[in-house]
Design a protein around this motif. Structure first.
Motif, PDB file in Angstrom:
ATOM      1  N   LEU A 188      16.255 -57.521  -8.646  1.00 48.56           N
ATOM      2  CA  LEU A 188      17.159 -58.464  -7.976  1.00 48.56           C
ATOM      3  C   LEU A 188      17.102 -59.810  -8.683  1.00 48.56           C
ATOM      4  O   LEU A 188      18.122 -60.465  -8.884  1.00 48.56           O
ATOM      5  N   GLU A 189      15.881 -60.199  -9.063  1.00 54.26           N
ATOM      6  CA  GLU A 189      15.723 -61.454  -9.771  1.00 54.26           C
ATOM      7  C   GLU A 189      16.435 -61.394 -11.122  1.00 54.26           C
ATOM      8  O   GLU A 189      17.113 -62.335 -11.521  1.00 54.26           O
ATOM      9  N   LYS A 190      16.312 -60.231 -11.781  1.00 52.03           N
ATOM     10  CA  LYS A 190      16.916 -60.059 -13.111  1.00 52.03           C
ATOM     11  C   LYS A 190      18.441 -60.141 -13.051  1.00 52.03           C
ATOM     12  O   LYS A 190      19.075 -60.586 -13.996  1.00 52.03           O
ATOM     13  N   VAL A 191      19.030 -59.664 -11.946  1.00 52.99           N
ATOM     14  CA  VAL A 191      20.493 -59.722 -11.861  1.00 52.99           C
ATOM     15  C   VAL A 191      20.961 -61.013 -11.184  1.00 52.99           C
ATOM     16  O   VAL A 191      22.118 -61.144 -10.824  1.00 52.99           O
ATOM     17  N   GLY A 192      20.019 -61.943 -10.978  1.00 52.82           N
ATOM     18  CA  GLY A 192      20.401 -63.256 -10.499  1.00 52.82           C
ATOM     19  C   GLY A 192      20.531 -63.398  -9.001  1.00 52.82           C
ATOM     20  O   GLY A 192      21.273 -64.249  -8.519  1.00 52.82           O
ATOM     21  N   LEU A 193      19.819 -62.546  -8.248  1.00 49.82           N
ATOM     22  CA  LEU A 193      19.824 -62.700  -6.792  1.00 49.82           C
ATOM     23  C   LEU A 193      18.387 -62.946  -6.347  1.00 49.82           C
ATOM     24  O   LEU A 193      17.481 -62.235  -6.777  1.00 49.82           O
ATOM     25  N   ASP A 194      18.179 -63.946  -5.499  1.00 51.75           N
ATOM     26  CA  ASP A 194      16.837 -64.267  -5.044  1.00 51.75           C
ATOM     27  C   ASP A 194      16.341 -63.155  -4.123  1.00 51.75           C
ATOM     28  O   ASP A 194      16.903 -62.936  -3.051  1.00 51.75           O
ATOM     29  N   PRO A 195      15.282 -62.434  -4.532  1.00 52.29           N
ATOM     30  CA  PRO A 195      14.827 -61.303  -3.720  1.00 52.29           C
ATOM     31  C   PRO A 195      14.389 -61.713  -2.317  1.00 52.29           C
ATOM     32  O   PRO A 195      14.524 -60.939  -1.366  1.00 52.29           O
ATOM     33  N   MET A 196      13.868 -62.947  -2.171  1.00 52.23           N
ATOM     34  CA  MET A 196      13.395 -63.370  -0.854  1.00 52.23           C
ATOM     35  C   MET A 196      14.553 -63.524   0.131  1.00 52.23           C
ATOM     36  O   MET A 196      14.458 -63.166   1.287  1.00 52.23           O
ATOM     37  N   SER A 197      15.674 -64.056  -0.348  1.00 46.72           N
ATOM     38  CA  SER A 197      16.765 -64.289   0.597  1.00 46.72           C
ATOM     39  C   SER A 197      17.762 -63.134   0.626  1.00 46.72           C
ATOM     40  O   SER A 197      18.508 -62.992   1.592  1.00 46.72           O
ATOM     41  N   PHE A 198      17.771 -62.281  -0.418  1.00 48.99           N
ATOM     42  CA  PHE A 198      18.766 -61.211  -0.432  1.00 48.99           C
ATOM     43  C   PHE A 198      18.184 -59.833  -0.131  1.00 48.99           C
ATOM     44  O   PHE A 198      18.888 -58.966   0.354  1.00 48.99           O
ATOM     45  N   GLY A 199      16.888 -59.646  -0.443  1.00 45.86           N
ATOM     46  CA  GLY A 199      16.289 -58.312  -0.367  1.00 45.86           C
ATOM     47  C   GLY A 199      16.533 -57.580   0.929  1.00 45.86           C
ATOM     48  O   GLY A 199      16.814 -56.382   0.942  1.00 45.86           O
ATOM     49  N   ARG A 200      16.451 -58.295   2.047  1.00 45.29           N
ATOM     50  CA  ARG A 200      16.552 -57.604   3.331  1.00 45.29           C
ATOM     51  C   ARG A 200      17.935 -57.717   3.947  1.00 45.29           C
ATOM     52  O   ARG A 200      18.131 -57.398   5.103  1.00 45.29           O
ATOM     53  N   ARG A 201      18.912 -58.158   3.179  1.00 43.91           N
ATOM     54  CA  ARG A 201      20.272 -58.205   3.718  1.00 43.91           C
ATOM     55  C   ARG A 201      20.942 -56.848   3.602  1.00 43.91           C
ATOM     56  O   ARG A 201      20.548 -56.011   2.792  1.00 43.91           O
ATOM     57  N   TYR A 202      21.996 -56.681   4.386  1.00 41.27           N
ATOM     58  CA  TYR A 202      22.803 -55.464   4.305  1.00 41.27           C
ATOM     59  C   TYR A 202      24.016 -55.727   3.412  1.00 41.27           C
ATOM     60  O   TYR A 202      24.446 -56.881   3.279  1.00 41.27           O
ATOM     61  N   PRO A 203      24.588 -54.654   2.821  1.00 44.63           N
ATOM     62  CA  PRO A 203      25.686 -54.852   1.863  1.00 44.63           C
ATOM     63  C   PRO A 203      26.838 -55.692   2.404  1.00 44.63           C
ATOM     64  O   PRO A 203      27.422 -56.477   1.666  1.00 44.63           O
ATOM     65  N   HIS A 204      27.152 -55.563   3.713  1.00 44.76           N
ATOM     66  CA  HIS A 204      28.314 -56.290   4.231  1.00 44.76           C
ATOM     67  C   HIS A 204      28.080 -57.792   4.285  1.00 44.76           C
ATOM     68  O   HIS A 204      29.011 -58.565   4.495  1.00 44.76           O
TER      69      HIS A 204
END
Lengths: 351, 314
Positions: free
Chosen positions: A153-169
């Motif tokens: 997630l970090e490699k593709v430019g998304l913060d794993p802490m804030s995005f990891g537990r989100r749902y796709p929608h």
């Protein structure tokens, strides 16, 4: 269907190098039956992919272009064996699928990014679980798989802490496509099939994702098969370009040759439809009219002859072989005009 | 990830640990905020608890009647407000909810009746939920010949009206509670399987299932991780809506002498026997029906609340 001799010339680099190409496809065929009536009788076949040959060398990007329904996506799904091919030989690094390469090994080495960023993520899984799913299938422990998901997630430019537990929608289209790329990379593949991966994104987001793909390619030493109908994007991304028409390869070659000196009339017509940024450069060649013919009952001989301005009798009677061009070894064209021995009046004239 | 600080590691560890029950805890949290669903859940749980604890609630004997007190009205509703104890063969007794056609205490019979009624309402649907989902998911996921074989067999059962099918199977198996549960299970498998099949077929065609296959996962893993959590919600919601139908069908079977037999207290059976007293004591005669109505509407509203709680988009 192409003759075996034609298949050999379609892969100039395989003869030049001693190491086999990363992916080698020969005579790939998929016909979908159409059933009708209450008894489900077969009333016809859609010849979605009909004898496709190509190679992808390690580290390169092969762009695949063509109109809708020409078999681009089906080819990608056949390579992944998401659809079972009817015929054809598929080799990854010289190992043949079904012979000395298992389906599981194939799918570990080759991954795919789909066009629809929403449908390709499970709406009930958090994105970190979606990314971690692949590694878990291959026996990576839960914690380790999740750690890898966060890393990606970090490699593709998304913060794993804030995005990891989100749902796709909860994500935007561009963010979801980044997640899809991370998911495809989770198994550490060598080859990534990008099936219209950026087509559904708006232009600014598309540019970001394309740059991300370029970065990731260098970082993870990847090889891309980049399927798109956007000719500008393919030109930007690709080392070599394959032009498909109605389930067959029309022309394949290095990007400069395809975009600069294409020999197949279909390629030229396709490129003339590409919008130009320069107002002085106006479209001179007549763009193609109408839709491609029905793949259920494709034209005889060269499939393009119904729309080709140079069509002659030979075009409707004989299937042109995909022949390597004498000027550039890496350039192969399936057109009677490019084959001096075909009997076409313009053959060998270099139109 | 080599130069992250200790705090980052800690938060990451927390994120890793808490992730597994994320979805279901979210569902429960959302359901807890739904007032209607929680009220219904409360009523259902109260009735189930009362039914289970019926023998220890100090109620009158639901089987013992007092002929002199038959069809007694509901004391606090009949205008006289005369809620005094009256003499019965088992001693002085207050008929809080009136008496039935044999002078048995309605309150005791309604609460005891909940045991059988809820049991017959829930168990066939639960059985059918498990079997029908299994058949439908397999048919939907595999497609092709497997789908045709399973779904066409199920269509055969669909050819009969559900009541007729229940009566036919119960009649063939013989009277009894167990047999009526078996027959109701068979009646509910086809509709549940069909819903399961259509939802699974829909999910199956989505790219994330292809992506999972491309990850090298087998059919069982894909169904467990990617299909079940997307299809069980809709199937479950549909199944809860069948609970009320199940209770009504069960009472119909009892009426025909194929299910519960008198003097067993059961809401459907009580409704049928009190039918003749509808002009003498309409309120008493309507009580078992009111119970069935309340339980079915509660199950329906609860399933509605569950559906919106399971939808991650809300």
């Amino acid at each position: 269907m192409s003759a075996p001799s034609a298949a050999a010339v379609a892969a100039p680099e395989s003869s030049a190098q001693t190491t086999p190409p990363l992916l080698s496809v020969r005579g790939l065929v998929k016909h979908f039956p159409i059933t009708g009536g209450i008894l489900g009788r077969k009333v016809g076949t859609v010849q979605a992919v009909d004898g496709v040959d190509f190679d992808i060398a390690k580290g390169e990007t092969l762009g695949v272009v063509g109109e809708s329904g020409c078999g681009k996506s089906t080819t990608a799904r056949l390579v992944m064996h998401l659809i079972q091919p009817d015929a054809g030989d598929l080799r990854v690094e010289g190992r043949t699928i079904g012979l000395n390469l298992t389906l599981r090994e194939l799918r570990r080495g080759v991954q795919m990014v789909f066009q629809d960023s929403f449908a390709s993520l499970n709406p009930r899984l958090t994105i970190q679980d979606s990314i971690a799913f692949g590694p878990k299938v291959y026996g990576t422990p839960e914690r380790e798989a999740l750690a890898r998901a966060h890393d990606l997630l970090e490699k593709v430019g998304l913060d794993p802490m804030s995005f990891g537990r989100r749902y796709p929608h909860e994500l935007s289209g561009g963010q979801r496509q980044r997640v899809n790329i991370a998911r495809a990379l989770a198994l550490q593949p060598k080859l990534l099939l990008l099936d219209e991966a950026v087509s559904a994104l708006d232009k600014s987001v598309e540019a970001q994702v394309l740059n991300l793909l370029v970065d990731l390619k260098a970082q993870f030493d990847l090889t891309y098969m980049f399927i798109s109908h956007d000719l500008n994007v393919v030109q930007y991304m690709s080392d070599r370009v394959m032009v498909m028409y109605l389930g067959r390869v029309a022309e394949i070659g290095p990007v400069e040759i395809i975009y600069g000196g294409a020999r197949h009339p279909y390629t030229r017509a396709l490129l003339s439809a590409m919008p130009s940024m320069d107002p002085a450069k106006r479209t001179m060649e007549a763009p193609l009219a109408g839709d491609p013919p029905n793949p259920i009952d494709p034209p005889s001989g060269c499939r393009f002859h119904t729309r080709c301005p140079f069509a002659e009798v030979v075009c409707s009677t004989r299937v042109p072989d995909l022949l390597r061009q004498p000027e550039t070894a890496q350039h192969a064209v399936a057109c009677h005009m490019a084959d001096a021995s075909s009997g076409h009046s313009r053959a060998g004239s270099g139109t | 990830m080599s130069n992250v600080s200790a705090a980052d590691v800690a938060t990451q560890a927390a994120a890793l640990a808490g992730n597994t029950q994320g979805y279901w805890s979210g569902v429960i949290r959302k359901l807890a905020r739904d007032k209607v669903a929680m009220t219904c859940l409360g009523i259902i749980l109260l009735l189930i608890a009362a039914a289970i604890l019926a023998p220890w609630l100090g109620l009158a004997d639901p089987y013992r009647g007092a002929i002199a007190r038959r069809l007694r009205g509901i004391c606090w509703l009949d205008g006289t407000l005369d809620c005094a104890a009256v003499s019965t063969p088992w001693g002085p007794h207050i008929y809080w909810l009136g008496g039935d056609e044999q002078g048995r205490d309605m309150l005791a019979r309604l609460i005891h009746g909940g045991r059988l009624s809820l049991f017959i309402g829930l168990l066939p649907v639960l059985n059918a939920f498990v079997i029908g989902s299994l058949l439908g998911i397999v048919a939907g996921y595999r497609g092709g010949t497997v789908n045709t074989m399973i779904m066409r067999t199920i269509d055969v059962f669909y050819a009969f009206p559900s009541v007729l099918l229940a009566i036919a199977i119960s009649g063939a198996l013989g009277a009894g509670i167990l047999n009526s549960i078996v027959s109701l299970t068979i009646v509910f498998i086809p509709p549940i399987a069909r819903v399961a099949e259509s939802v699974t077929t829909q999910v199956r065609s989505l790219d994330f299932v292809d992506a999972a296959r491309a990850s090298g996962a087998g059919a069982f893993t894909i169904i467990r991780v990617h299909v079940l959590n997307n299809v069980l919600g809709p199937i479950f919601v549909f199944a809860t809506s069948l609970i009320s139908v199940s209770m009504i069908l069960a009472s119909g079977l009892s009426f025909l002498g194929l299910g519960t037999k008198p003097p067993e207290p059961e809401w459907g059976l009580m409704l049928n026997t009190l039918r003749t007293a509808i002009y003498q004591q309409p309120l008493v005669a309507a009580l078992p029906g009111a119970m069935i109505f309340m339980v079915s509407i509660c199950f329906n509203l609860l399933s509605d609340g569950l559906r919106s709680a399971m939808d991650v988009r809300t």
